[in-house]
Design an enzyme around this catalytic site. Structure first.
Site, mmCIF file in Angstrom:
data_model
loop_
_atom_site.group_PDB
_atom_site.id
_atom_site.type_symbol
_atom_site.label_atom_id
_atom_site.label_comp_id
_atom_site.label_asym_id
_atom_site.label_seq_id
_atom_site.Cartn_x
_atom_site.Cartn_y
_atom_site.Cartn_z
ATOM 1 N N LYS A 54 4.518 7.958 -12.459
ATOM 2 C CA LYS A 54 3.884 7.087 -11.469
ATOM 3 C C LYS A 54 3.623 5.671 -11.976
ATOM 4 O O LYS A 54 3.462 4.741 -11.183
ATOM 5 C CB LYS A 54 2.570 7.710 -11.002
ATOM 6 C CG LYS A 54 2.737 8.914 -10.088
ATOM 7 C CD LYS A 54 3.065 8.479 -8.675
ATOM 8 C CE LYS A 54 2.890 9.635 -7.688
ATOM 9 N NZ LYS A 54 3.091 9.207 -6.293
ATOM 10 N N SER A 303 8.034 15.588 -13.611
ATOM 11 C CA SER A 303 7.358 14.382 -13.129
ATOM 12 C C SER A 303 6.048 14.068 -13.837
ATOM 13 O O SER A 303 5.614 12.915 -13.859
ATOM 14 C CB SER A 303 7.110 14.488 -11.620
ATOM 15 O OG SER A 303 6.352 15.649 -11.321
#
Length: 406
Positions: A54, A303
């Site tokens: 992110k 992720s």
């Protein structure tokens, strides 16, 4: 006018995020390759700064803001990873950051976000609740809102992952990407289809929060009634309208995985790669077992790795129970000397390992007829567990499996 996600924008994003991201070279997985019959590579964004990908989208988006927009202060809503990305990037640009997080956010993610200098507001049960609160605070205080996924610039930043994958493994056949609100899937699938349309991109969602899959199924954005999953980072009830449009156009298919499959994937990663991934990061690992092809080169994007110690402990315990490697069995035996030794000998002969014993003399008024012994055992798996239980049955100890609480 809607911003176009084109190669030029992705290249600009790649150059910009290179200022802050750690290199995450692909890791070839012998274990998952053997298991699936494919060549499986891992993209370990779980070792990234802030523990997740992110940071890419947050940093690129904030880099494009004017000084005035940054000086007003930044605000976002996040279940944890985007929060840390915005907090980290805001600190780099000297901007104030306010982060609204669901009350269910693991304490580690909250504390890490605060450690980058951000102010944290806890509100609501899931991301969607925190999002509404963040918009209210932005309106009240004039903050600049940084959307975690429904923003072309954020998506361009996330898509830099695909740029790195294709540069390192240009012959990749499939890329597996987790989907929450759809920002990562938008960036990855859009860039991939522009560079090489023959590369397939498969999205992976939690079965209890498959908002993108349901939206694509009916042809428009839908809101799920609930988002129930242990993959808290992808517990989103409504995808973005922009991400829905891009994902529906560029994604090849979507797979869903349930919580039990995520627990299984956690053990596989911990035991075979000695790596910690959070549950959202494990989506693409769990999905490997559902693939119906072999002989292909696959990249699974991990992720994030922001999992707190309590959750790690719980995942390990449930994983061992799920695989039959830890179980508790109740047996009944007369209350007289030597019975415990006999049961212990049987277990030893079957190569079981006793973890815990509980002796209950009050299971029956007639103690000479029945005393309960609960034995928690470690074994090699479900077949071995069945072998031990069958032996206890044969020896007339009337074994009953009970729920294990370590």
């Amino acid at each position: 006018m809607k911003m176009e996600l084109n190669i030029d924008l992705f290249e600009k994003a790649t150059e910009k995020v290179s200022e802050v991201v750690l290199p995450t070279p692909l890791i070839y997985s012998e274990f998952f390759s053997t298991q699936t019959g494919n060549k499986v590579y891992l993209k370990p964004e779980n070792i990234q700064h802030t523990g997740a990908y992110k940071i890419r989208g947050a940093y690129f988006k904030i880099s494009t803001l004017s000084d005035e927009e940054r000086e007003r202060g930044l605000i976002t809503a996040s279940a944890g990873n985007h929060a840390q990305g915005v907090a980290f990037a805001a600190a780099k640009f000297g901007a104030k950051a306010v982060i609204v997080m669901p009350t269910s956010t693991p304490l580690m993610k909250v504390n890490r976000t605060k450690s980058y200098g951000a102010e944290v507001v806890l509100h609501g049960d899931v991301y969607d609740d925190a999002y509404k609160k963040a918009l209210e605070l932005a309106e009240e205080n004039g903050y600049t809102f940084i959307h975690p996924f429904n923003d072309p610039l954020v998506c361009a930043g996330q898509g830099t992952i695909a740029m790195e994958i294709i540069k390192e493994l240009p012959t990749v056949d499939y890329i597996l990407v987790p989907i929450g609100g759809g920002g990562l899937a938008t960036g990855v699938s859009t860039l991939v289809k522009q560079i090489n349309p023959n590369i397939k991109v498969i999205g992976v969602e939690p079965a209890g929060a498959n908002c993108m899959q349901e939206s694509i199924k009916v042809g428009h954005v839908v809101t799920l009634p609930t988002a129930s999953t242990i993959a808290d980072g992808t517990a989103v009830k409504t995808p973005g309208d922009f991400t829905y449009e891009m994902v529906s156009k560029n994604i090849d298919s979507i797979i869903t995985v349930n919580d039990e499959e995520l627990i299984d994937a956690y053990l596989d990663m911990a035991e075979n790669h000695k790596m910690i991934c959070e549950n959202s990061g494990l989506l693409t690992i769990a999905a490997l077992k559902q693939l119906d092809f072999t002989g292909k080169k696959i990249v699974s994007i991990l992720s994030g790795g922001n999992m707190d110690i309590i959750t790690m402990s719980s995942m390990l315990q449930h994983g061992l129970i799920q695989r039959g490697r830890i179980f508790t069995v109740s047996v009944l035996l007369p209350d007289k000397p030597g019975q415990l030794a006999q049961v212990s000998n049987i277990i030893a002969e079957e190569h079981g390992n006793v973890v815990k014993l509980e002796h209950n003399q009050f299971v029956s008024i007639n103690r000479s007829a029945a005393v309960e012994l609960r034995i928690t055992l470690e074994c090699f798996g479900n077949d071995h567990k069945e072998q031990i239980v069958t032996r206890l049955e044969r020896e007339d100890y009337r074994p009953k499996l009970v729920r294990t609480n370590l």
